[in-house]
Each structure stands twice: as structure tokens, then as C-alpha cells.
Write a protein that holds these residues in place. Structure first.
Motif, PDB file in Angstrom:
ATOM      1  N   SER A  50      62.892  21.320  72.748  1.00 15.54           N
ATOM      2  CA  SER A  50      63.249  20.084  72.041  1.00 15.54           C
ATOM      3  C   SER A  50      64.768  19.920  72.092  1.00 15.54           C
ATOM      4  N   MET A  76      64.514  29.441  64.932  1.00 13.72           N
ATOM      5  CA  MET A  76      65.525  29.248  65.977  1.00 13.72           C
ATOM      6  C   MET A  76      66.568  28.218  65.552  1.00 13.72           C
ATOM      7  N   GLY A  77      66.129  27.163  64.864  1.00 13.45           N
ATOM      8  CA  GLY A  77      67.076  26.135  64.417  1.00 13.45           C
ATOM      9  C   GLY A  77      67.510  25.182  65.519  1.00 13.45           C
ATOM     10  N   LEU A  78      66.575  24.941  66.457  1.00 14.29           N
ATOM     11  CA  LEU A  78      66.768  23.911  67.485  1.00 14.29           C
ATOM     12  C   LEU A  78      67.938  24.182  68.446  1.00 14.29           C
ATOM     13  N   PRO A  79      68.099  25.419  68.930  1.00 15.51           N
ATOM     14  CA  PRO A  79      69.163  25.644  69.923  1.00 15.51           C
ATOM     15  C   PRO A  79      68.788  24.948  71.221  1.00 15.51           C
ATOM     16  N   SER A 132      57.886  17.834  63.884  1.00 18.45           N
ATOM     17  CA  SER A 132      57.404  18.958  63.086  1.00 18.45           C
ATOM     18  C   SER A 132      58.238  20.225  63.188  1.00 18.45           C
ATOM     19  N   CYS A 133      59.549  20.108  63.443  1.00 12.45           N
ATOM     20  CA  CYS A 133      60.347  21.344  63.483  1.00 12.45           C
ATOM     21  C   CYS A 133      60.385  21.965  62.084  1.00 12.45           C
ATOM     22  N   PRO A 134      59.954  23.209  61.960  1.00 14.80           N
ATOM     23  CA  PRO A 134      59.870  23.801  60.619  1.00 14.80           C
ATOM     24  C   PRO A 134      61.173  24.422  60.136  1.00 14.80           C
ATOM     25  N   ASN A 135      62.216  24.459  60.968  1.00 13.34           N
ATOM     26  CA  ASN A 135      63.347  25.340  60.667  1.00 13.34           C
ATOM     27  C   ASN A 135      64.689  24.651  60.478  1.00 13.34           C
TER      28      ASN A 135
HETATM   29  O1  RRO Z   1      63.925  25.492  67.177  1.00 16.27           O
HETATM   30  C1  RRO Z   1      63.109  25.798  66.274  1.00 16.27           C
HETATM   31  O2  RRO Z   1      63.422  26.441  65.273  1.00 16.27           O
HETATM   32  C2  RRO Z   1      61.706  25.350  66.350  1.00 16.27           C
HETATM   33  C3  RRO Z   1      61.313  24.070  66.644  1.00 16.27           C
HETATM   34 BR1  RRO Z   1      62.520  22.726  67.106  1.00 16.27          BR
HETATM   35  C4  RRO Z   1      59.943  23.701  66.579  1.00 16.27           C
HETATM   36  O3  RRO Z   1      59.518  22.558  66.798  1.00 16.27           O
HETATM   37  N1  RRO Z   1      59.070  24.670  66.247  1.00 16.27           N
HETATM   38  C5  RRO Z   1      59.443  25.948  65.987  1.00 16.27           C
HETATM   39  O4  RRO Z   1      58.586  26.802  65.687  1.00 16.27           O
HETATM   40  N2  RRO Z   1      60.780  26.264  66.043  1.00 16.27           N
END
Ligand code: RRO
Length: 322
Positions: A50, A76-79, A132-135
Motif C-alpha cells: 500500500s 509496520m505502519g505503512l512503510p 483497513s490498515c490496522p496500524n
Molecule cells: O503497513 C501496515 O502496518 C499494514 C497495512 Br498498511 C495493512 O493494510 N495491513 C497490515 O496488516 N499492516
């Protein structure tokens, strides 16, 4: 000799995949090297990590943990390397594989910006819009996407705006839902829009894994809370796929995602109604050879059952007859 040819190709409306098995967004699909490897693999399509409008480093490490018995936890926080990197990368490539661009703007406005950019690329087969990013930390005031996947009223208003500015194939990555009525309401909303597909499910938010020896959580961000993926979430993925299959218009395809480690898991996803499947945690653990293994195992099940294509059994889950 048996000459029957088993075909595991699929299509998501007009998008044709030579195999119904692909990676999940977030799994080894962030960097140039990872994407090049995926291009050479036998996956039926590629989806990117993403992306956002600018590159992001994401949350602090350790932010991913795997346990063989249960699956994974991540925060992860969308890196990601930013949308321009992903669009430029594919602009230079020649491939027959469909390319899915996953986008996850932190605000509606950022998503509109990302969709406008994706609209201009001839190499992107579809956008998977991550709802739906959970983080992502809720304290970011600009973040008006929080919980949009759980609010059918806000979602409807947002999609109305999206389809005013975006014309290409669009899919949505949905969070897990835990009530039938919730899925019925979301499906009712989605049925009003020209959506190509939904991907069910993102990781299950707000889990914790514990290291009992250290008496601590195993990842650092957000006090150890993160999205749960892998083996453990398969029953929830199947239930979401099944209910969306029952409530969505038949023109909206479902991509199953959650807990796939072997060919039987793919069979179960398709039986519930998935037209294709994405593999996340197990792909991270096993690497690129997973696509050949899963394909072999899946074909062997179809062979034993005398099915020649996924259309012979897709969605045909029966009641318990005993
Ligand atoms: O990057 C993430 O923390 C993350 C995302 Br964007 C997501 O959609 N789902 C996930 O499990 N981690």
C-alpha cells in the motif's frame, strides 16, 4: 495416460490472471528488488505494498513477528516508497501479469490525490484501495479514513466522491467483520457502486503475541498491539468471503486473503466464493517458490475431485448434510 488439463486461471471482471494465486499487499512487494522477483515468479498477478503520496519509513522495529503454529503479528505502519516510485517502476516494465496498485492514503484527500495519479497510468490493471490498515495512529488529526471500512454511511459518501474522479478498475481491501448484519450493510452500500472486486480480509486488528519467557510483547510499536495474519485467521477470512459472496452483486469479484499455507486452503477460499487468492504471511516466510508449491497442491486437489477449472466449484459450499 491422463491428458486432462486443469486450468487455474481466473478473471476479475475483465482482468485475466493466468493463475488465481498472487501475493497479498505488504508481503515482499515494497522495493524494486522485491517487485522484480515477483515479476519473474509464477504468481498470477502482482500487488504492491500500500502506498501513500510521499515515502514513509513506517513504525519502529521490531514491527513483525512470526510464529509457525499461529501466524504473524505486524505493526509496520505503512512503510512504502511513495506512489511515484511504484508508478515509475511499472512504467518501465513489460509484463503480461496484471498489476494491482495498492493505495492507502491517510485522509480522503490523499486518497483522491493517489487515485488521480493512478488514473493516468496505463500499466496499472486495477487499484486496490486499502480501507483497513490496522496500524496507523489515530491521533493524526488529518486521518479521516479511520474506521471508514466499518461505517457504511461514511463509506457510501466517500465512494460517491471516488467515482466522480476515478474511472479505472477499483477494488477495496476490507477489514474483517464479525457480524452477518455488518457485512450485509456494507455489501448493500458496495452494490451501489461500480466496484470490480473486494479483498477479504486485511489482518485482524489489535491482537497481541506474548513472549512468556521475557514476559513481554513481541513487537515494539503501539505497546505491542498489531494486526494478526496467517493460519489463525483463516476461519474469519472464509466467513467474510462467504457472506460477501452471498450479499454482493455477482459482478463484484472476491479475492480471498487470510491463512493460506497450502492447496487445501486455496480450495476452501474458492469454495466459499473467492475468484482469486492472496498469500501474505506464508509468502513472507517461504519466499517466491511458494507460488509453484501452492499451484501444484491446488491442482492435485482439483485433479482428485475431477474439477477442470475453479468455475466448477467456486461458491458451491454446501450445508452440513449430516
Ligand atoms: O503497513 C501496515 O502496518 C499494514 C497495512 Br498498511 C495493512 O493494510 N495491513 C497490515 O496488516 N499492516
Amino acid at each position: 495416460m491422463d491428458t486432462k488439463k486443469i486450468d487455474i486461471s481466473t478473471s476479475i471482471k475483465k482482468i485475466k490472471l493466468s493463475s488465481c494465486i498472487m501475493n497479498a499487499s505488504g508481503a515482499l512487494c515494497s522495493t524494486e528488488q522485491e517487485l522484480n522477483k515477483l515479476l519473474k515468479s509464477s504468481s498470477g498477478a502482482i500487488i504492491t505494498k500500500s502506498c501513500t503520496s510521499s515515502p514513509r519509513k513506517g513504525n519502529m522495529n521490531p514491527r513483525y513477528f512470526f510464529c509457525k503454529k499461529y501466524g504473524s503479528i505486524n505493526s509496520m505502519g505503512l512503510p512504502n516508497l511513495g506512489i511515484d516510485f511504484y508508478l515509475d517502476f511499472f512504467e518501465k516494465k513489460k509484463t503480461k501479469k496484471p498489476i494491482f496498485l495498492s493505495i492507502s492514503g491517510l485522509s480522503k484527500e490523499e486518497n483522491f490525490f493517489l487515485l488521480r495519479k493512478a488514473n493516468l497510468s496505463s500499466k496499472i490493471s486495477a487499484v486496490e484501495l486499502n480501507l483497513s490498515c490496522p496500524n496507523i495512529l489515530g491521533k493524526d488529526k488529518k486521518n479521516n479514513m479511520i474506521n471508514i471500512g466499518y461505517d457504511s454511511y461514511k463509506l457510501s459518501y466517500f465512494l460517491k466522491e471516488v467515482f466522480k474522479l476515478y474511472e479505472k478498475p477499483l477494488g477495496l481491501k476490507l477489514p474483517p467483520y464479525f457480524n452477518e448484519i455488518h457485512i450485509k450493510n456494507i455489501a448493500f452500500t458496495l452494490n451501489k457502486y461500480p466496484i470490480y472486486f473486494v479483498t477479504c480480509i486485511n489482518s485482524i486488528p489489535n491482537g497481541i503475541f506474548i513472549n512468556s519467557t521475557n514476559e513481554s510483547v513481541v513487537i515494539s510499536p503501539k505497546k505491542g498491539f498489531g494486526g494478526i495474519g496467517g493460519k489463525m485467521i483463516k476461519p474469519f477470512a472464509l466467513a467474510n468471503i462467504r457472506l460477501f459472496y452471498l450479499y454482493l452483486r455477482k459482478e463484484i469479484s472476491i479475492i480471498g486473503c487470510g491463512g493460506i499455507t497450502n492447496g487445501k486452503d486455496i480450495f476452501d477460499h474458492v469454495l466459499c466464493g473467492a475468484s482469486a487468492v492472496q498469500v501474505g504471511t506464508q509468502f513472507i516466510e517461504e519466499g517466491l517458490t511458494i507460488f509453484d508449491r501452492l499451484e501444484k497442491e491446488f491442482i492435485s486437489i482439483l485433479d482428485k475431485k475431477n474439477y477442470l477449472s475453479i468455475n466448477n466449484f467456486k461458491g458451491n459450499l454446501k450445508k452440513n448434510l449430516i
